[in-house]
Design a protein around this motif. Structure first.
Motif, PDB file in Angstrom:
ATOM      1  N   ARG A 279      21.868  37.345  39.429  1.00 37.79           N
ATOM      2  CA  ARG A 279      22.320  38.711  39.722  1.00 37.79           C
ATOM      3  C   ARG A 279      23.697  38.732  40.395  1.00 37.79           C
ATOM      4  O   ARG A 279      24.568  39.532  40.044  1.00 37.79           O
ATOM      5  CB  ARG A 279      21.276  39.393  40.608  1.00 37.79           C
ATOM      6  N   ASN A 280      23.922  37.869  41.381  1.00 43.16           N
ATOM      7  CA  ASN A 280      25.204  37.860  42.096  1.00 43.16           C
ATOM      8  C   ASN A 280      26.353  37.391  41.204  1.00 43.16           C
ATOM      9  O   ASN A 280      27.478  37.876  41.334  1.00 43.16           O
ATOM     10  CB  ASN A 280      25.111  37.011  43.359  1.00 43.16           C
ATOM     11  N   ILE A 281      26.073  36.455  40.299  1.00 43.73           N
ATOM     12  CA  ILE A 281      27.108  36.022  39.353  1.00 43.73           C
ATOM     13  C   ILE A 281      27.447  37.171  38.407  1.00 43.73           C
ATOM     14  O   ILE A 281      28.617  37.422  38.112  1.00 43.73           O
ATOM     15  CB  ILE A 281      26.652  34.759  38.574  1.00 43.73           C
ATOM     16  N   PHE A 282      26.428  37.892  37.945  1.00 48.88           N
ATOM     17  CA  PHE A 282      26.632  39.066  37.092  1.00 48.88           C
ATOM     18  C   PHE A 282      27.518  40.089  37.803  1.00 48.88           C
ATOM     19  O   PHE A 282      28.472  40.614  37.214  1.00 48.88           O
ATOM     20  CB  PHE A 282      25.269  39.676  36.720  1.00 48.88           C
ATOM     21  N   ILE A 283      27.224  40.363  39.060  1.00 50.86           N
ATOM     22  CA  ILE A 283      28.012  41.322  39.852  1.00 50.86           C
ATOM     23  C   ILE A 283      29.460  40.848  39.949  1.00 50.86           C
ATOM     24  O   ILE A 283      30.394  41.609  39.689  1.00 50.86           O
ATOM     25  CB  ILE A 283      27.383  41.511  41.251  1.00 50.86           C
ATOM     26  N   ALA A 284      29.653  39.586  40.314  1.00 51.70           N
ATOM     27  CA  ALA A 284      31.011  39.043  40.462  1.00 51.70           C
ATOM     28  C   ALA A 284      31.783  39.097  39.149  1.00 51.70           C
ATOM     29  O   ALA A 284      32.956  39.510  39.122  1.00 51.70           O
ATOM     30  CB  ALA A 284      30.950  37.608  40.985  1.00 51.70           C
ATOM     31  N   LEU A 285      31.142  38.706  38.058  1.00 54.81           N
ATOM     32  CA  LEU A 285      31.818  38.722  36.750  1.00 54.81           C
ATOM     33  C   LEU A 285      32.207  40.134  36.328  1.00 54.81           C
ATOM     34  O   LEU A 285      33.303  40.352  35.800  1.00 54.81           O
ATOM     35  CB  LEU A 285      30.935  38.083  35.682  1.00 54.81           C
ATOM     36  N   LEU A 286      31.334  41.093  36.565  1.00 53.87           N
ATOM     37  CA  LEU A 286      31.624  42.473  36.192  1.00 53.87           C
ATOM     38  C   LEU A 286      32.780  43.044  37.015  1.00 53.87           C
ATOM     39  O   LEU A 286      33.654  43.732  36.482  1.00 53.87           O
ATOM     40  CB  LEU A 286      30.369  43.331  36.342  1.00 53.87           C
ATOM     41  N   ILE A 287      32.806  42.737  38.300  1.00 48.02           N
ATOM     42  CA  ILE A 287      33.917  43.190  39.156  1.00 48.02           C
ATOM     43  C   ILE A 287      35.219  42.545  38.697  1.00 48.02           C
ATOM     44  O   ILE A 287      36.238  43.225  38.527  1.00 48.02           O
ATOM     45  CB  ILE A 287      33.619  42.888  40.636  1.00 48.02           C
ATOM     46  N   VAL A 288      35.195  41.237  38.483  1.00 46.42           N
ATOM     47  CA  VAL A 288      36.403  40.517  38.039  1.00 46.42           C
ATOM     48  C   VAL A 288      36.868  41.039  36.677  1.00 46.42           C
ATOM     49  O   VAL A 288      38.074  41.202  36.446  1.00 46.42           O
ATOM     50  CB  VAL A 288      36.146  38.989  38.005  1.00 46.42           C
ATOM     51  N   PHE A 289      35.937  41.329  35.780  1.00 42.39           N
ATOM     52  CA  PHE A 289      36.287  41.875  34.468  1.00 42.39           C
ATOM     53  C   PHE A 289      37.043  43.194  34.625  1.00 42.39           C
ATOM     54  O   PHE A 289      38.077  43.407  33.983  1.00 42.39           O
ATOM     55  CB  PHE A 289      35.027  42.077  33.626  1.00 42.39           C
ATOM     56  N   ASN A 290      36.546  44.092  35.470  1.00 44.43           N
ATOM     57  CA  ASN A 290      37.216  45.379  35.686  1.00 44.43           C
ATOM     58  C   ASN A 290      38.615  45.195  36.259  1.00 44.43           C
ATOM     59  O   ASN A 290      39.562  45.852  35.826  1.00 44.43           O
ATOM     60  CB  ASN A 290      36.374  46.273  36.617  1.00 44.43           C
ATOM     61  N   ILE A 291      38.746  44.299  37.223  1.00 41.03           N
ATOM     62  CA  ILE A 291      40.064  44.029  37.812  1.00 41.03           C
ATOM     63  C   ILE A 291      41.002  43.446  36.755  1.00 41.03           C
ATOM     64  O   ILE A 291      42.156  43.877  36.627  1.00 41.03           O
ATOM     65  CB  ILE A 291      39.938  43.048  39.005  1.00 41.03           C
ATOM     66  N   ALA A 292      40.526  42.483  35.985  1.00 39.60           N
ATOM     67  CA  ALA A 292      41.360  41.799  34.988  1.00 39.60           C
ATOM     68  C   ALA A 292      41.856  42.760  33.913  1.00 39.60           C
ATOM     69  O   ALA A 292      43.056  42.753  33.583  1.00 39.60           O
ATOM     70  CB  ALA A 292      40.581  40.650  34.351  1.00 39.60           C
ATOM     71  N   ILE A 293      40.976  43.588  33.368  1.00 41.18           N
ATOM     72  CA  ILE A 293      41.389  44.532  32.321  1.00 41.18           C
ATOM     73  C   ILE A 293      42.457  45.476  32.857  1.00 41.18           C
ATOM     74  O   ILE A 293      43.450  45.755  32.192  1.00 41.18           O
ATOM     75  CB  ILE A 293      40.163  45.323  31.797  1.00 41.18           C
ATOM     76  N   ASP A 294      42.261  45.951  34.080  1.00 39.67           N
ATOM     77  CA  ASP A 294      43.256  46.840  34.678  1.00 39.67           C
ATOM     78  C   ASP A 294      44.594  46.127  34.866  1.00 39.67           C
ATOM     79  O   ASP A 294      45.646  46.640  34.470  1.00 39.67           O
ATOM     80  CB  ASP A 294      42.761  47.365  36.026  1.00 39.67           C
ATOM     81  N   GLN A 295      44.574  44.957  35.469  1.00 42.80           N
ATOM     82  CA  GLN A 295      45.824  44.248  35.754  1.00 42.80           C
ATOM     83  C   GLN A 295      46.550  43.819  34.478  1.00 42.80           C
ATOM     84  O   GLN A 295      47.778  43.902  34.403  1.00 42.80           O
ATOM     85  CB  GLN A 295      45.550  43.043  36.665  1.00 42.80           C
ATOM     86  N   ILE A 296      45.797  43.385  33.476  1.00 43.93           N
ATOM     87  CA  ILE A 296      46.423  43.021  32.195  1.00 43.93           C
ATOM     88  C   ILE A 296      47.085  44.237  31.565  1.00 43.93           C
ATOM     89  O   ILE A 296      48.219  44.159  31.080  1.00 43.93           O
ATOM     90  CB  ILE A 296      45.378  42.391  31.238  1.00 43.93           C
ATOM     91  N   SER A 297      46.407  45.386  31.590  1.00 44.67           N
ATOM     92  CA  SER A 297      46.992  46.603  31.003  1.00 44.67           C
ATOM     93  C   SER A 297      48.273  47.006  31.740  1.00 44.67           C
ATOM     94  O   SER A 297      49.245  47.427  31.112  1.00 44.67           O
ATOM     95  CB  SER A 297      45.979  47.755  31.006  1.00 44.67           C
ATOM     96  N   LYS A 298      48.289  46.846  33.045  1.00 40.47           N
ATOM     97  CA  LYS A 298      49.481  47.211  33.830  1.00 40.47           C
ATOM     98  C   LYS A 298      50.648  46.262  33.545  1.00 40.47           C
ATOM     99  O   LYS A 298      51.796  46.709  33.468  1.00 40.47           O
ATOM    100  CB  LYS A 298      49.142  47.242  35.321  1.00 40.47           C
TER     101      LYS A 298
END
Length: 168
Positions: free
Chosen positions: A3-22
């Motif tokens: 569960r904690n790995i899932f949470i971390a991956l989902l948070i990192v995914f959201n950050i990464a998509i945003d930063q890549i788009s910027k």
């Protein structure tokens, strides 16, 4: 998956998509209305702006100390608490966990911009002919908004489920 790995991956995914788009926007567009790109006519456009404030530029005219408190320190404290909350609260349903991860990821991405750049890169603009019109926003804002809508639906669903169980 843990569960904690899932949470971390989902948070990192959201950050990464945003930063890549910027990064893509800053490297391939011209700032302001002169560099706007019509994706779907005037209905959906890319317009690069740098936002020193929060949602729709609110707070951009605050003095630097207040901006530091309300746009950097307070959001960071709240985001850290929400991370703590979702990690410790094992009873949360999957939709709520995903929703909180979207909110946290989007929040962290915008706080990261404020720390590293002093402003947030925004670029999406929607205008549906006066029926619906947004300010200029980014992927992080979209993540936060999507997460809030998901939490709303999760709350409505769980309330209906509880009422159904009580009547049985």
């Amino acid at each position: 998956m843990n569960r904690n790995i899932f949470i971390a991956l989902l948070i990192v995914f959201n950050i990464a998509i945003d930063q890549i788009s910027k990064v893509i926007v800053r490297s391939s567009m011209t700032p302001g209305r002169n560099g706007e790109i019509d994706v779907i006519g005037d209905y959906f456009q890319l317009i690069w702006v740098e936002n020193k404030g929060a949602f729709l530029g609110m707070g951009s005219d605050m003095n630097p100390t207040l901006r530091l408190i309300f746009l950097l320190i307070l959001p960071t404290v709240v985001l850290l608490y929400v991370v703590y909350y979702i990690v410790k609260t094992k009873e949360l349903d999957r939709l709520s966990v995903i929703a909180f991860c979207c909110i946290i990821g989007g929040g962290i991405a915008n706080v990261f911009d404020r720390i590293t750049r002093g402003e947030v890169t925004d670029f999406f603009f929607i205008d549906l002919g006066g029926v619906f019109k947004t300010g200029i926003f980014n992927v992080a804002d979209l993540s936060v908004t999507t997460g809030m809508i998901m939490l709303l639906f999760s709350g409505i669903y769980s309330n209906k489920k509880k009422k159904a169980e009580e009547t049985v």
